[in-house]
Scaffold this motif. Structure first.
Motif, PDB file in Angstrom:
ATOM      1  N   LEU A 134      65.428   5.137   7.010  1.00  0.00           N
ATOM      2  CA  LEU A 134      66.439   5.835   6.213  1.00  0.00           C
ATOM      3  C   LEU A 134      67.859   5.491   6.644  1.00  0.00           C
ATOM      4  CD1 LEU A 134      64.764   9.362   5.994  1.00  0.00           C
ATOM      5  CD2 LEU A 134      64.985   7.686   4.154  1.00  0.00           C
ATOM      6  N   VAL A 135      68.065   5.282   7.941  1.00  0.00           N
ATOM      7  CA  VAL A 135      69.418   5.022   8.427  1.00  0.00           C
ATOM      8  C   VAL A 135      70.009   3.729   7.860  1.00  0.00           C
ATOM      9  CG1 VAL A 135      70.775   4.492  10.495  1.00  0.00           C
ATOM     10  CG2 VAL A 135      69.212   6.435  10.496  1.00  0.00           C
ATOM     11  N   PRO A 136      69.355   2.568   7.976  1.00  0.00           N
ATOM     12  CA  PRO A 136      69.974   1.348   7.433  1.00  0.00           C
ATOM     13  C   PRO A 136      70.091   1.354   5.922  1.00  0.00           C
ATOM     14  CG  PRO A 136      67.746   0.898   8.181  1.00  0.00           C
ATOM     15  CD  PRO A 136      68.079   2.272   8.647  1.00  0.00           C
ATOM     16  N   VAL A 137      69.082   1.888   5.228  1.00  0.00           N
ATOM     17  CA  VAL A 137      69.158   1.921   3.771  1.00  0.00           C
ATOM     18  C   VAL A 137      70.330   2.793   3.313  1.00  0.00           C
ATOM     19  CG1 VAL A 137      67.942   2.630   1.683  1.00  0.00           C
ATOM     20  CG2 VAL A 137      66.711   1.441   3.479  1.00  0.00           C
ATOM     21  N   SER A 138      70.478   3.948   3.939  1.00  0.00           N
ATOM     22  CA  SER A 138      71.573   4.845   3.563  1.00  0.00           C
ATOM     23  C   SER A 138      72.926   4.244   3.945  1.00  0.00           C
ATOM     24  CB  SER A 138      71.390   6.199   4.251  1.00  0.00           C
ATOM     25  OG  SER A 138      70.162   6.796   3.872  1.00  0.00           O
ATOM     26  N   TRP A 139      72.988   3.525   5.060  1.00  0.00           N
ATOM     27  CA  TRP A 139      74.242   2.909   5.484  1.00  0.00           C
ATOM     28  C   TRP A 139      74.685   1.836   4.487  1.00  0.00           C
ATOM     29  CZ3 TRP A 139      75.041  -0.024  10.774  1.00  0.00           C
ATOM     30  CH2 TRP A 139      76.413  -0.260  10.942  1.00  0.00           C
ATOM     31  N   VAL A 140      73.769   0.969   4.099  1.00  0.00           N
ATOM     32  CA  VAL A 140      74.105  -0.060   3.120  1.00  0.00           C
ATOM     33  C   VAL A 140      74.480   0.572   1.781  1.00  0.00           C
ATOM     34  CG1 VAL A 140      73.185  -2.012   1.815  1.00  0.00           C
ATOM     35  CG2 VAL A 140      72.682  -1.810   4.250  1.00  0.00           C
ATOM     36  N   ALA A 141      73.771   1.615   1.370  1.00  0.00           N
ATOM     37  CA  ALA A 141      74.103   2.280   0.117  1.00  0.00           C
ATOM     38  C   ALA A 141      75.491   2.923   0.183  1.00  0.00           C
ATOM     39  CB  ALA A 141      73.049   3.336  -0.198  1.00  0.00           C
ATOM     40  N   TYR A 142      75.830   3.510   1.323  1.00  0.00           N
ATOM     41  CA  TYR A 142      77.148   4.125   1.478  1.00  0.00           C
ATOM     42  C   TYR A 142      78.259   3.093   1.371  1.00  0.00           C
ATOM     43  CZ  TYR A 142      81.044   6.511   3.784  1.00  0.00           C
ATOM     44  OH  TYR A 142      82.279   7.040   4.089  1.00  0.00           O
ATOM     45  N   ASN A 143      78.097   1.958   2.047  1.00  0.00           N
ATOM     46  CA  ASN A 143      79.108   0.907   1.959  1.00  0.00           C
ATOM     47  C   ASN A 143      79.195   0.329   0.554  1.00  0.00           C
ATOM     48  OD1 ASN A 143      79.876   1.138   4.637  1.00  0.00           O
ATOM     49  ND2 ASN A 143      78.439  -0.414   5.349  1.00  0.00           N
ATOM     50  N   THR A 144      78.061   0.275  -0.146  1.00  0.00           N
ATOM     51  CA  THR A 144      78.080  -0.206  -1.531  1.00  0.00           C
ATOM     52  C   THR A 144      78.895   0.722  -2.421  1.00  0.00           C
ATOM     53  OG1 THR A 144      75.886  -1.196  -1.214  1.00  0.00           O
ATOM     54  CG2 THR A 144      76.635  -0.862  -3.479  1.00  0.00           C
ATOM     55  N   VAL A 145      78.761   2.022  -2.217  1.00  0.00           N
ATOM     56  CA  VAL A 145      79.548   2.985  -2.999  1.00  0.00           C
ATOM     57  C   VAL A 145      81.036   2.856  -2.677  1.00  0.00           C
ATOM     58  CG1 VAL A 145      79.959   5.445  -3.379  1.00  0.00           C
ATOM     59  CG2 VAL A 145      77.627   4.579  -3.232  1.00  0.00           C
ATOM     60  N   LEU A 146      81.361   2.704  -1.392  1.00  0.00           N
ATOM     61  CA  LEU A 146      82.766   2.552  -1.022  1.00  0.00           C
ATOM     62  C   LEU A 146      83.377   1.302  -1.644  1.00  0.00           C
ATOM     63  CD1 LEU A 146      82.834   3.555   2.770  1.00  0.00           C
ATOM     64  CD2 LEU A 146      83.495   4.923   0.790  1.00  0.00           C
ATOM     65  N   ASP A 147      82.662   0.191  -1.606  1.00  0.00           N
ATOM     66  CA  ASP A 147      83.183  -1.046  -2.201  1.00  0.00           C
ATOM     67  C   ASP A 147      83.286  -0.945  -3.714  1.00  0.00           C
ATOM     68  OD1 ASP A 147      83.279  -2.065   0.343  1.00  0.00           O
ATOM     69  OD2 ASP A 147      81.362  -3.125   0.191  1.00  0.00           O
ATOM     70  N   PHE A 148      82.355  -0.217  -4.331  1.00  0.00           N
ATOM     71  CA  PHE A 148      82.376  -0.114  -5.798  1.00  0.00           C
ATOM     72  C   PHE A 148      83.603   0.665  -6.272  1.00  0.00           C
ATOM     73  CE2 PHE A 148      81.236   1.711  -9.891  1.00  0.00           C
ATOM     74  CZ  PHE A 148      80.665   0.633 -10.548  1.00  0.00           C
TER      75      PHE A 148
END
Length: 224
Positions: A134-148
């Motif tokens: 859950l940690v890496p998946v959520s981290w990548v998803a969080y950065n994806t939202v920030l970049d979007f």
């Protein structure tokens, strides 16, 4: 009746654990963590994973290229690689330990304490595998939202979005954690000790024979 119920709990926990572990392995290696659609060429879709980037063109042609240097990757991808590999190893270890501790297996039947330890160890390992998924998946998803939603980037620049592997990773982490919790809780069913057999009782001795002394014939004559 209670033993059958706990056996069903263990079976459900193992099923969730196996589904979570398989899903976690698939999430680790598929290049579907991020998707990018180009406005200039709508027939070309970019997909990014932890290990490579793939371009899907028209007519189903897919071209993949591995990432460059490991040190050149963004921090979230570097750490996600390590955590996902750790999750796969912990998930496999947890499934093996928990399987040996199930009530249906004949291993350690004469040692219920050992089976309890195996179940607890497997449950803990599966819970850690769920967290490290859950940690890496959520981290990548969080950065994806920030970049979007980054306002400093012009609107004309394409933005990365969630890929299918992101959702699969969330389900995998939840399945691993739930399976580990069920298996750890079911370990209490193996702690029921077998009642001890009652000690053998001797027949009460006769009053005159207490202490194991026997009357001799001469003593009998004195009594007469």
């Amino acid at each position: 009746m209670a033993g059958g119920w706990w056996a069903k709990v263990q079976g459900g926990g193992m099923l969730l654990a196996l589904l979570g572990w398989i899903s976690s392995c698939v999430t680790t290696f598929v290049p579907l963590w991020k998707n990018l659609n180009l406005d200039l060429n709508e027939l070309e879709v970019w997909n990014m994973g932890l290990w490579q980037v793939c371009i899907t063109q028209e007519e189903g042609v897919v071209e993949c290229q591995a990432h460059g240097s490991f040190l050149a990757l963004p921090p979230e991808l570097r750490i996600s690689r390590l955590l996902m590999c750790l999750s796969n190893g912990l998930g496999l270890l947890g499934c093996l330990l928990a399987a040996l501790g199930l009530e249906g297996w004949r291993t350690c039947e004469d040692k219920p304490g050992r089976k309890r330890q195996l179940l607890l160890g497997g449950g803990v390992a599966l819970g850690l595998a769920g967290i490290t998924t859950l940690v890496p998946v959520s981290w990548v998803a969080y950065n994806t939202v920030l970049d979007f939603w980054d306002e400093t980037v012009p609107d004309i620049v394409p933005r990365w979005e969630f890929g299918e592997a992101t959702f699969l990773g969330w389900f995998a982490g939840a399945f691993l954690a739930a399976g580990g919790l069920l298996l750890a809780c079911s370990a209490r069913s193996t702690t029921t000790a077998t009642p001890l057999a009652p000690a053998c009782r001797r027949a009460p001795a006769a009053p005159g024979l207490a202490g194991g002394h026997h009357l001799h014939p001469k003593n009998a004559d004195l009594v007469i």
